[in-house]
Design a protein around this motif. Structure first.
Motif, PDB file in Angstrom:
ATOM      1  N   LEU A  54       0.461  -1.359   0.091  1.00  0.00           N
ATOM      2  CA  LEU A  54       0.403   0.030   0.294  1.00  0.00           C
ATOM      3  C   LEU A  54       1.006   1.319  -0.329  1.00  0.00           C
ATOM      4  O   LEU A  54       2.122   1.529   0.868  1.00  0.00           O
ATOM      5  CB  LEU A  54      -1.154   0.226   0.474  1.00  0.00           C
ATOM      6  CG  LEU A  54      -1.329   1.284   1.234  1.00  0.00           C
ATOM      7  CD1 LEU A  54      -2.689   1.618   0.440  1.00  0.00           C
ATOM      8  CD2 LEU A  54      -2.363   1.176   2.475  1.00  0.00           C
ATOM      9  N   SER A  56       0.693   5.754   0.081  1.00  0.00           N
ATOM     10  CA  SER A  56       0.080   6.481   0.403  1.00  0.00           C
ATOM     11  C   SER A  56       1.228   7.755   0.643  1.00  0.00           C
ATOM     12  O   SER A  56       2.198   7.626   0.658  1.00  0.00           O
ATOM     13  CB  SER A  56      -0.588   6.051   1.828  1.00  0.00           C
ATOM     14  OG  SER A  56       0.021   6.190   2.906  1.00  0.00           O
ATOM     15  N   TRP A  80      -1.862  -1.150  -4.155  1.00  0.00           N
ATOM     16  CA  TRP A  80      -2.975   0.347  -4.009  1.00  0.00           C
ATOM     17  C   TRP A  80      -1.876   1.035  -3.741  1.00  0.00           C
ATOM     18  O   TRP A  80      -1.056   0.956  -2.926  1.00  0.00           O
ATOM     19  CB  TRP A  80      -3.224  -0.311  -2.562  1.00  0.00           C
ATOM     20  CG  TRP A  80      -4.252  -1.717  -2.525  1.00  0.00           C
ATOM     21  CD1 TRP A  80      -5.459  -2.170  -3.567  1.00  0.00           C
ATOM     22  CD2 TRP A  80      -4.036  -3.102  -2.713  1.00  0.00           C
ATOM     23  NE1 TRP A  80      -6.211  -3.678  -3.702  1.00  0.00           N
ATOM     24  CE2 TRP A  80      -5.724  -4.020  -2.985  1.00  0.00           C
ATOM     25  CE3 TRP A  80      -3.360  -3.653  -1.577  1.00  0.00           C
ATOM     26  CZ2 TRP A  80      -5.556  -5.334  -2.429  1.00  0.00           C
ATOM     27  CZ3 TRP A  80      -3.099  -4.566  -1.706  1.00  0.00           C
ATOM     28  CH2 TRP A  80      -3.981  -6.306  -1.914  1.00  0.00           C
ATOM     29  N   THR A  82      -2.974   5.798  -3.173  1.00  0.00           N
ATOM     30  CA  THR A  82      -3.676   6.553  -3.213  1.00  0.00           C
ATOM     31  C   THR A  82      -3.322   7.904  -4.211  1.00  0.00           C
ATOM     32  O   THR A  82      -2.193   7.167  -4.690  1.00  0.00           O
ATOM     33  CB  THR A  82      -4.058   7.459  -1.768  1.00  0.00           C
ATOM     34  OG1 THR A  82      -3.033   7.884  -1.857  1.00  0.00           O
ATOM     35  CG2 THR A  82      -4.280   6.873  -0.440  1.00  0.00           C
ATOM     36  N   ALA A 110      -7.979   2.861   1.367  1.00  0.00           N
ATOM     37  CA  ALA A 110      -6.720   3.025   2.332  1.00  0.00           C
ATOM     38  C   ALA A 110      -6.069   2.811   3.723  1.00  0.00           C
ATOM     39  O   ALA A 110      -5.707   1.947   4.417  1.00  0.00           O
ATOM     40  CB  ALA A 110      -5.978   4.298   1.630  1.00  0.00           C
ATOM     41  N   ALA A 114      -4.836  -0.070   5.522  1.00  0.00           N
ATOM     42  CA  ALA A 114      -3.686  -0.467   6.189  1.00  0.00           C
ATOM     43  C   ALA A 114      -3.468  -1.291   7.285  1.00  0.00           C
ATOM     44  O   ALA A 114      -2.296  -1.109   7.889  1.00  0.00           O
ATOM     45  CB  ALA A 114      -2.712   0.528   6.156  1.00  0.00           C
ATOM     46  N   ARG A 115      -4.793  -1.867   7.561  1.00  0.00           N
ATOM     47  CA  ARG A 115      -5.335  -2.408   8.902  1.00  0.00           C
ATOM     48  C   ARG A 115      -4.789  -3.587   8.582  1.00  0.00           C
ATOM     49  O   ARG A 115      -4.333  -4.488   9.990  1.00  0.00           O
ATOM     50  CB  ARG A 115      -6.711  -2.342   9.696  1.00  0.00           C
ATOM     51  CG  ARG A 115      -6.503  -0.960  10.085  1.00  0.00           C
ATOM     52  CD  ARG A 115      -8.207   0.117  10.820  1.00  0.00           C
ATOM     53  NE  ARG A 115      -8.575  -0.428  10.187  1.00  0.00           N
ATOM     54  CZ  ARG A 115      -9.704   0.545   9.755  1.00  0.00           C
ATOM     55  NH1 ARG A 115      -9.161   1.464   9.710  1.00  0.00           N
ATOM     56  NH2 ARG A 115     -10.943   0.308   8.287  1.00  0.00           N
ATOM     57  N   MET A 119      -0.163  -6.296   5.251  1.00  0.00           N
ATOM     58  CA  MET A 119       0.428  -5.487   4.480  1.00  0.00           C
ATOM     59  C   MET A 119       1.785  -4.668   4.870  1.00  0.00           C
ATOM     60  O   MET A 119       1.694  -4.203   5.661  1.00  0.00           O
ATOM     61  CB  MET A 119      -1.064  -4.496   4.193  1.00  0.00           C
ATOM     62  CG  MET A 119      -1.189  -3.652   3.550  1.00  0.00           C
ATOM     63  SD  MET A 119      -0.752  -4.099   1.568  1.00  0.00           S
ATOM     64  CE  MET A 119      -2.479  -4.738   1.939  1.00  0.00           C
ATOM     65  N   HIS A 121       2.830  -1.247   4.372  1.00  0.00           N
ATOM     66  CA  HIS A 121       2.362  -0.098   4.092  1.00  0.00           C
ATOM     67  C   HIS A 121       3.301   0.958   4.009  1.00  0.00           C
ATOM     68  O   HIS A 121       4.665   1.530   4.823  1.00  0.00           O
ATOM     69  CB  HIS A 121       1.773   0.574   5.270  1.00  0.00           C
ATOM     70  CG  HIS A 121       1.000   1.914   4.909  1.00  0.00           C
ATOM     71  ND1 HIS A 121       0.459   2.770   6.150  1.00  0.00           N
ATOM     72  CD2 HIS A 121       0.977   2.626   4.022  1.00  0.00           C
ATOM     73  CE1 HIS A 121      -0.262   3.679   5.943  1.00  0.00           C
ATOM     74  NE2 HIS A 121       0.535   3.807   4.473  1.00  0.00           N
ATOM     75  N   VAL A 123       4.611   5.316   2.979  1.00  0.00           N
ATOM     76  CA  VAL A 123       4.463   6.490   2.507  1.00  0.00           C
ATOM     77  C   VAL A 123       5.266   7.321   2.033  1.00  0.00           C
ATOM     78  O   VAL A 123       6.171   7.569   2.388  1.00  0.00           O
ATOM     79  CB  VAL A 123       3.875   7.089   4.337  1.00  0.00           C
ATOM     80  CG1 VAL A 123       3.703   8.576   4.186  1.00  0.00           C
ATOM     81  CG2 VAL A 123       3.148   6.136   5.228  1.00  0.00           C
TER      82      VAL A 123
END
Length: 375
Positions: A54, A56, A80, A82, A110, A114-115, A119, A121, A123
């Motif tokens: 992910l 973001s 994935w 944003t 998102a 993230a939970r 995953m 994650h 930034v």
């Protein structure tokens, strides 16, 4: 006064803690891995662990991070992102889906992804104030800047039917035709042009972490402006100054202390011979936008085509060795004794132009009280 100055490139981020009570040579400095390299390492760690990914955050510099995302996709692993983060790889989100297999999701989607315990994650952002503050804190310094200045390279948000290269050169030309000082490429946070989306993303990241006045600027003009702080360069008012970056090469020709023309190209497409040829045509005043663009460069801006004798070429940037040993009279610019800090000192000069209440203090400190005029 104290200014946190950060020049963000593809390979490194060069950081200067400017203290107006110190000589520039005694100001604290860091040369650290670039944000895109840090992000690439995190993505590759997820790939090695076979984790879904992910992304973001905000739009940032690509290159290594984009290559890592591409390898993650090729490994058959899902990604994935944003919309803001996905635009790091392409302003066209459909192209991001097609080329990198990235599924663009909403902020709420998102947050749910993230939970997930499996995953990875990551930034995305160019300017990470917290990381920089932690680095200095390890040496016992608590950052409390009176201002922050950050440089990144921004192609701008070209419309779908417009070439990114043409859009970038149109922007450079428009700025220089209005104001030929290189500080024209620097903006206080509230004045960033809407088309400069990477600069705006830096503003957005900074505003979430620090409240001090903020200036953002394009990297290559910052480096060239900083090169003038080298007294050898300053002694040549008709210097040609080339910033040979990892991805982009820009060369600026001056005449009697005034900017007259430039060209911009992709460093990876240049050899010593081809770069030398462009520089020779730039000095001669015979360079044209059309020929540079036709060679897959960004192009050229010519305000004055009067030829200038090619007797001094100052170089900055991580790939400046491309010109070593050739036929040009090359001088490696080292403002205040440090080649890596050219962009940072250029940012300081831009701060002096844009923050009028601090101009005298900045200039006095950088010029060591000598009141040297600026080009």
């Amino acid at each position: 006064m104290h200014i946190l100055v950060v020049d963000i490139g593809t390979g490194t981020q060069d950081i200067l803690w400017f203290d107006s009570t110190r000589d520039p040579e005694n100001c604290l400095k860091l040369v650290a891995p670039s944000p895109t390299l840090r992000v690439a390492a995190q993505i590759r760690q997820a790939t090695a662990a076979r984790q879904p990914l992910l992304l973001s955050g905000v739009l940032m510099g690509g290159g290594p991070s984009a290559w890592a995302a591409e390898d993650h996709h090729k490994a058959g692993l899902p990604i994935w992102a944003t919309a803001a983060a996905a635009r790091t790889f392409n302003d066209d989100l459909e192209a991001v889906r097609r080329d990198l297999g990235i599924e663009v999701v909403s902020a709420d989607e998102a947050a749910a992804l993230a939970r997930r315990s499996d995953m990875a994650h990551v930034v995305l952002k160019d300017f990470d104030y917290a990381v920089i503050a932690q680095a200095f804190a390890a040496f016992g310094l608590t950052l409390q800047p009176d201002a922050v200045a950050v440089a990144v390279f921004d192609h701008g948000d070209a419309p779908p039917a417009v070439s990114d290269r043409q859009f970038r050169l149109d922007y450079l030309a428009a700025r220089l035709q209005t104001d030929s000082r290189l500080s024209t490429f620097a903006f206080p946070a509230a004045a960033v042009p809407p088309i400069m989306t990477r600069l705006q993303a830096v503003v957005d990241s900074a505003r979430a972490e620090v409240s001090a006045p903020l200036l953002v600027m394009d990297t290559a003009p910052a480096a060239v402006l900083g090169a003038w702080d080298d007294p050898v360069v300053r002694a040549h008012p008709s210097a040609l100054i080339a910033n040979v970056g990892n991805f982009h090469c820009l060369a600026f020709q001056y005449l009697d202390g005034h900017f007259v023309r430039l060209f911009e190209h992709h460093t990876g497409l240049l050899t010593q011979e081809t770069l030398t040829g462009w520089i020779e045509r730039l000095a001669a005043g015979s360079i044209s936008h059309a020929e540079v663009f036709a060679g897959h460069g960004h192009g050229a801006v010519v305000l004055d085509s009067a030829p200038v004798g090619l007797d001094f070429v100052a170089v900055t940037g991580p790939r400046r060795a491309l010109l070593n040993g050739g036929r040009l009279p090359v001088y490696p610019a080292a403002p205040h004794g440090d080649q890596m800090m050219a962009g940072c000192f250029g940012l300081l000069r831009a701060c002096a132009d844009h923050f009028a209440n601090w101009r005298d203090e900045i200039v006095h400190a950088v010029d060591n009280g000598q009141g040297v005029s600026l080009w």
